[in-house]
Design an enzyme around this catalytic site. Structure first.
Site, PDB file in Angstrom:
ATOM      1  N   HIS A   1     -22.581  68.146  -8.489  1.00 49.35           N
ATOM      2  CA  HIS A   1     -21.444  67.813  -7.622  1.00 49.35           C
ATOM      3  C   HIS A   1     -22.001  67.272  -6.317  1.00 49.35           C
ATOM      4  O   HIS A   1     -22.775  67.939  -5.633  1.00 49.35           O
ATOM      5  CB  HIS A   1     -20.565  69.029  -7.354  1.00 49.35           C
ATOM      6  N   CYS A   2     -21.606  66.058  -5.964  1.00 52.22           N
ATOM      7  CA  CYS A   2     -22.115  65.400  -4.760  1.00 52.22           C
ATOM      8  C   CYS A   2     -21.059  65.474  -3.663  1.00 52.22           C
ATOM      9  O   CYS A   2     -19.965  64.918  -3.801  1.00 52.22           O
ATOM     10  CB  CYS A   2     -22.474  63.942  -5.064  1.00 52.22           C
TER      11      CYS A   2
END
Length: 365
Positions: free
Chosen positions: A200-201
């Site tokens: 998850h960025c």
């Protein structure tokens, strides 16, 4: 004046005020920055050791006695909001920093370089990279990474084989209740299971999965290239400025009254005082280029070997179980993870950049 409103550099530097800058704040700042970077690298290397985790817990307990409880709760809420909930904070920060760099580049570097007759192509290249970068940044933000639902659950179950080590068969997600396809993971931030989950960025406020990994890689590549290009053009401007003004041939008077030839450290500090915003921006984009370049190499390595960040991290943890000095329960049986998804460089890259074609072929089988 050198042209285009550019301030003229002095022909001789002989003042004690300038001389006293030899070991001034710039050198101290670089020393401090080096310590920070070395400390960060050491933390990343040692982050999995029990000793460091114990130190972190001990430090947290000490701070809990020093910092008021209300402030602790506020900090925890802030950290939870920033890193454990979907929000646009880092997108705004990303665009703000990018806008500030390009505003400074346009306001000073572009005009000065035109006065020094540098190539218009090299000056325009950062803008071209910025346009491409913003396109793929947007695609990384808005593209569905591969959310697993009841409708597509059976399709995703047929794509990758279960290795019975990292991804056992007939497992269900404890949150979604869906059967977990191989290489999938439930994202606690987005609250969904993602096919071929990478990570998850927070910078794009989205998961990176099967359908948007290609966009993320191009976004990361163009961001690194734009930072490196701005740094290169800025360096060309400063070098050209020094050569035109013959500043590298000048002398100054030291504390003892002796004439000294200008060296690199003195020259950098003098340019910092003459063009503080430009030199500060150059330092920022240089550091950014190295950091992004390192992460880009890691991402390309994962793409070339058909691994995800999640798989690499979990596989690394499995390998660490066999490291001497690692504490693990005596009843736990060690398991060995082997990457069974790599089928050669071009096949691996095709799987990332043409995921729909690969899924269609495997569905027919």
């Amino acid at each position: 004046m050198l042209g285009g409103g550019m301030p003229e550099l002095p022909t001789e530097i002989q003042t004690k005020e300038v001389c006293s800058l030899r070991m001034d704040f710039l050198v101290l700042f670089l020393f401090y920055l080096a310590l920070v970077l070395i400390g960060g690298v050491m933390i990343c290397i040692c982050s999995k050791t029990h000793r460091l985790k114990g130190l972190v817990r001990g430090g947290a307990q000490i701070f809990s006695y020093i910092i008021p409880e209300c402030l602790q709760r506020a900090m925890l809420r802030l950290l939870h909001y920033l890193f454990h909930t979907r929000n646009h904070t880092f997108i705004i920060l990303h665009l703000t920093l990018q806008g500030m760099v390009y505003a400074e580049y346009t306001w000073e570097i572009f005009g000065y370089c035109r006065a020094l007759e540098l190539s218009l192509y090299s000056l325009s290249l950062p803008y071209l990279l910025l346009i491409v970068n913003l396109v793929f940044f947007t695609l990384s933000c808005v593209t569905d990474p591969g959310t697993i639902t009841k409708a597509n659950e059976l399709l995703f179950l047929q794509v990758y084989e279960f290795d019975e080590v990292m991804f056992p068969k007939n497992m269900r997600c404890s949150t979604c209740g869906l059967r977990k396809p191989a290489r999938s993971k439930h994202c606690s931030v987005c609250n969904r299971c993602v096919h071929r989950f990478d990570h998850h960025c927070v910078w794009v406020n989205n998961c990176i999965g099967a359908w948007n990994t290609r966009y993320f890689l191009i976004y990361l590549l163009t961001l690194t290239a734009s930072a490196a290009t701005v740094a290169t053009v800025t360096t060309m401007f400063l070098v050209r400025l020094v050569m035109v003004s013959d500043l590298n041939l000048e002398t100054y008077v030291d504390d003892l009254g002796h004439f000294q030839v200008i060296d690199t450290v003195f020259l950098v500090q003098y340019l910092f005082l003459t063009f503080p915003r430009i030199v500060f921006m150059l330092g920022f984009v240089l550091i950014l280029s190295f950091l992004l370049g390192g992460y880009l190499c890691f991402a390309l390595y994962l793409a070339a070997t058909n691994q995800t960040t999640n798989e690499w991290y979990r596989g690394n943890r499995a390998r660490c179980q066999h490291c001497p000095g690692t504490v693990r329960p005596t009843s736990a049986e060690p398991w060995v993870y082997r990457n069974s998804h790599s089928h050669g460089l071009w096949s691996n890259l095709r799987e990332i950049f043409l995921p729909a074609a690969v899924h269609y072929e495997r569905k027919k089988k």
